[in-house]
Enzyme design. Structure first.
Site, mmCIF file in Angstrom:
data_model
loop_
_atom_site.group_PDB
_atom_site.id
_atom_site.type_symbol
_atom_site.label_atom_id
_atom_site.label_comp_id
_atom_site.label_asym_id
_atom_site.label_seq_id
_atom_site.Cartn_x
_atom_site.Cartn_y
_atom_site.Cartn_z
ATOM 1 N N ASP A 1 7.415 1.239 -12.903
ATOM 2 C CA ASP A 1 7.541 -0.064 -12.252
ATOM 3 C C ASP A 1 9.013 -0.437 -12.097
ATOM 4 O O ASP A 1 9.893 0.107 -12.782
ATOM 5 C CB ASP A 1 6.812 -1.103 -13.128
ATOM 6 C CG ASP A 1 6.300 -2.292 -12.337
ATOM 7 O OD1 ASP A 1 6.712 -2.477 -11.188
ATOM 8 O OD2 ASP A 1 5.490 -3.060 -12.910
ATOM 9 N N ASP B 1 0.584 -6.120 -5.336
ATOM 10 C CA ASP B 1 -0.056 -6.849 -6.433
ATOM 11 C C ASP B 1 -1.234 -7.667 -5.922
ATOM 12 O O ASP B 1 -1.993 -8.223 -6.718
ATOM 13 C CB ASP B 1 0.952 -7.772 -7.123
ATOM 14 C CG ASP B 1 1.756 -7.019 -8.174
ATOM 15 O OD1 ASP B 1 1.355 -5.896 -8.528
ATOM 16 O OD2 ASP B 1 2.780 -7.542 -8.633
#
Ligand code: DGJ
Length: 751
Positions: free
Chosen positions: A498, A568
């Site tokens: 990430d 997301d």
């Protein structure tokens, strides 16, 4: 050998002028190079004044000499070589790689700062080399090809006064409509030179009758399609965030005004890079268009001492004469075959369950085991432990950089947890954010100077974190050893890498003053270095990239990870636009897509579980929910959903993708297809976003089938229809009751 008048040899230096290797032909008499990729030609010529000039890019042409196409428009009152010989008007000549300061007032592709502090430069041809295959770009991601799959032209040029050698590198792919470009600079002069701009491609178009398609957005709204006609002046997208970004993807297509999914011309440009970029179409005074793409030159400079070199990353250029759809499918094939690497390149990916939306930071060993137990019973194959397992991380305000286990949460340690999960027959995956450092961390206490920062200025926080200076080898080595300790300690088979903040106050404590502006690029090179180390040391590990959702969905990342978390936003309806936009140049097989719980955590929408499955199924597929808590009916549906994913995954991963609906134009429905390469099988998916009154049936034309073949839909083997009927007349999608409904149809060739 496609053109008899040329001599054929496999590898030539320009001492053997008039030679060729596979798809690249050099006509010495005309000083003309023709690069042939599948059905595409790209032609350039050394103009009489020595400048490499652009002649043509488009549908494949057989001609030996297309000199007549070279635009030598006279343009009074602007500078020209040799004053009035009317050979090269600098402000109108279509340059292959335009320089700065000698009278071309359009935007340049490169610029320098010489020992006198001046920026003027020019580029003239010296020699060339043609050979089979494609060179690696040292330290950079790039597409690859075997000797018989592509041909490369290296055009050696110079800026005589500074001694800078500039090598324009072109590769033409044999089986795909793809030309790639990159540029190599080497200081062959006596004095240091700064590169202050080093773009990777320039393509000059003979008119400006194009629409520019870009992929724009924001967090949770990545890669929405925008399309607008070119107009006088400069239209650009860029990133100065240190990553390719949520806001603009490093992709541009210039398409004819009439272009649709099926018809018209489309030129696609995709930058194989994950940092600051710039892409611009400029419409000139004579209604021509110049397209440029490369590393953003804002706050960029690169010092080249005598003998030093610099490589500008690759741009992939795709041409299609059959609309935007064919352009996309060419990108998909290229990336699936010639960019993505590793053991999972051609494999079905394990069906995972990720605990982020299930627990956020609130989990412990027992909770993860409970999820894994339930998931394993339902056929889910891997548990991914997301953010919060290290340091003392209970929220996003601490511990990045402390890559050791948070014992309070993971009682019994990581190995114990992984072993327990493995005992359930599941693989185990783990989350890292290796580029970051929290002010509240052991690492920051020990090495505050490792954060990217400008001396004397306050550091700006973002998500309570700073960015590590990845230009430093010691920093990368440290993170590498911390990651290794974790990876060597337990049977980890997947990493989610990430990256959750953009760069600010870009300065390094170790770079000298005159190299500080190299940091943006050195940072990206450092990220690539660590990803290369991890993927080569742990080839069995499946790497998934992620950046606050999909802020680093770019071809550079695809070189290291066969899949990237798309967004997301896991809401099935929001995902229609995100996945549609992403598929413009990236293969569906690379799109991280999960079924999540409802109401959706980003938009609060509730959609049927089956629709969520159908949308996620055309990506990598997995779950992002607390399987111990979701409604029983949803839980019961999971095994069937997994069976459906398994049934169609080969088709989705390897087939041709056709977009049929367009949610950007009509937000009431969407549809797409995957057709096997041999056209014997096809999956059709339909999503009804909004139910509509009194619309009993809707006819939808299928795509990509063979018109001569006959097909039946799996649930109705009696009814055999020709590909011609299915594509020209279409199928009826009956009136579906309710919003957010989905249907899938499976067409099989009737033998
Ligand atoms: C952003 C990612 O996109 C999410 O999936 C999740 O991993 C969080 N970061 C964790 O901090």
């Amino acid at each position: 050998m496609k053109c008899e008048t040329f001599t054929v040899i496999i590898i030539v230096e320009n001492k053997d002028k008039g030679a060729t290797a596979m798809g690249i032909y050099y006509n010495e008499k005309a000083s003309l190079f023709r690069l042939d990729a599948k059905d595409t030609s790209y032609i350039l010529k050394i103009a009489s004044c020595g400048y490499p000039a652009h002649v043509y890019f488009g549908k494949r042409l057989p001609d030996e000499d297309l000199t007549y196409l070279l635009r030598l428009d006279e343009n009074p009152f602007t500078p020209e070589t040799n004053n009035r010989d009317k050979a090269c008007y600098h402000d109108t000549l279509p340059f292959e790689y335009p320089s700065f300061g000698t009278g071309d007032y359009r935007e340049p592709a490169f610029k320098i700062l010489d020992e006198n502090g001046c920026s003027t430069c020019s580029l003239t041809y010296v020699s060339h080399r043609i050979y089979g295959g494609k060179p690696k770009l040292e330290g950079l991601p790039a597409t690859f090809a075997e000797e018989n799959e592509a041909t490369t032209l290296e055009l050696y040029c110079e800026d005589k006064a500074s001694g800078l050698q500039i090598v324009l590198v072109y590769t033409a792919f044999e089986e795909l409509d793809v030309i790639t470009r990159s540029v190599r600079f080497e200081n062959k002069g006596e004095n240091a030179v700064y590169l202050t701009r080093a773009f990777s491609t320039c393509v000059e178009f003979d008119d400006c009758n194009y629409d520019m398609i870009t992929l724009n957005g924001s967090w949770a709204r990545e890669r929405h399609i925008e399309r607008a006609p070119l107009h006088h002046g400069k239209q650009l997208i860029d990133s100065m965030r240190g990553e390719s970004s949520h806001q603009n993807n490093p992709f541009v297509a210039l398409v004819s005004h009439n272009a649709t999914e099926q018809i018209g011309e489309a030129y696609g440009f995709n930058f194989v890079y994950s940092g600051n970029f710039f892409a611009q179409a400029e419409v000139t005074q004579h209604k021509k268009a110049r397209f440029l793409m490369g590393i953003n030159s804002l706050d960029f400079s690169w010092l080249l001492e005598k003998g030093e070199s610099f490589v500008a990353p690759e741009v992939v250029m795709v041409y299609s004469d059959e609309g935007i759809g064919k352009m996309s499918r060419t990108f998909h094939d290229l990336y699936r075959q010639h960019l993505i690497r590793g053991q999972y390149k051609d494999k079905r990916r394990p069906i995972l369950i990720n605990n982020w939306e299930a627990t956020y930071f609130n989990f412990n060993t027992q909770k993860l085991i409970d999820i894994a137990k339930e998931a394993s019973k339902l056929g889910i194959e891997m548990l991914v432990m997301d953010d919060g397992w290290f340091g003392h991380r209970d929220s996003d305000n601490s511990s990045l950089g402390d890559w050791f286990v948070y014992e309070k949460k993971l009682e019994g340690g990581l190995k114990n947890l992984v072993d327990e999960v493995n005992k359930l027959g599941m693989k185990f995956g783990i989350w890292f954010e290796p580029e970051m450092i929290s002010p509240d961390s052991e690492l920051f206490k020990a090495h505050p100077e490792w954060a990217i920062q400008v001396k004397g200025r306050e550091l700006t926080l973002c998500r309570e974190q700073y960015v590590l200076d990845y230009s430093r080898e010691d920093v990368r080595d440290y993170v590498h050893s911390m990651m290794k300790d974790i990876l060597d300690n337990a049977n980890i088979e997947y990493i989610k890498w990430d990256m959750n903040r953009q760069l600010t106050e870009v300065g390094s404590q170790t770079l000298p003053k005159n190299r500080q502006r190299e940091l943006w690029h050195r940072y990206v090179l450092g990220v690539y270095d660590l990803m290369e180390r991890i993927t080569s040391e742990y080839p069995h590990i499946l790497l998934e990239n992620c950046s606050g959702g999909g802020a680093r969905f770019d071809p550079g990342m695809l070189y290291y990870s066969p899949q990237i978390w798309c967004s997301d936003d896991t809401d099935a309806i929001e995902r229609l636009k995100i996945q549609h936009g992403t598929s413009i140049c990236y293969p569906c097989s690379a799109m991280g897509a999960h079924v999540s719980d409802c109401p959706n955590h980003t938009v609060g929408r509730s959609t049927p579980f089956s629709t969520r499955g159908h949308v996620a199924m055309v990506g990598t597929f997995g779950y992002e929910l607390d399987v111990t808590k979701i409604p029983q009916a949803d839980r019961d549906a999971i095994p069937g959903q997994i069976a459906e994913f398994n049934k169609y995954n080969t088709l989705v991963r390897t087939g041709d993708h056709y977009r049929i609906g367009n949610v950007f134009e009509d937000n009431t429905w969407d549809a797409w297809m995957f057709v096997s390469k041999d056209k014997s099988e096809a999956l059709f998916e339909f999503i009804q976003v909004l139910g509509r009154p009194n619309e009993r049936s809707r006819r939808i034309k299928l795509c990509g089938l063979c018109p001569e073949k006959y097909y039946y839909e799996e649930s109705n083997p009696e009814l055999k229809l020709s590909g011609a009927a299915l594509m020209n007349a279409g199928i009826n999608i009956g009136n579906i009751w309710g919003d957010y409904q989905s249907r899938i149809l499976h067409f099989i060739e009737a033998k």
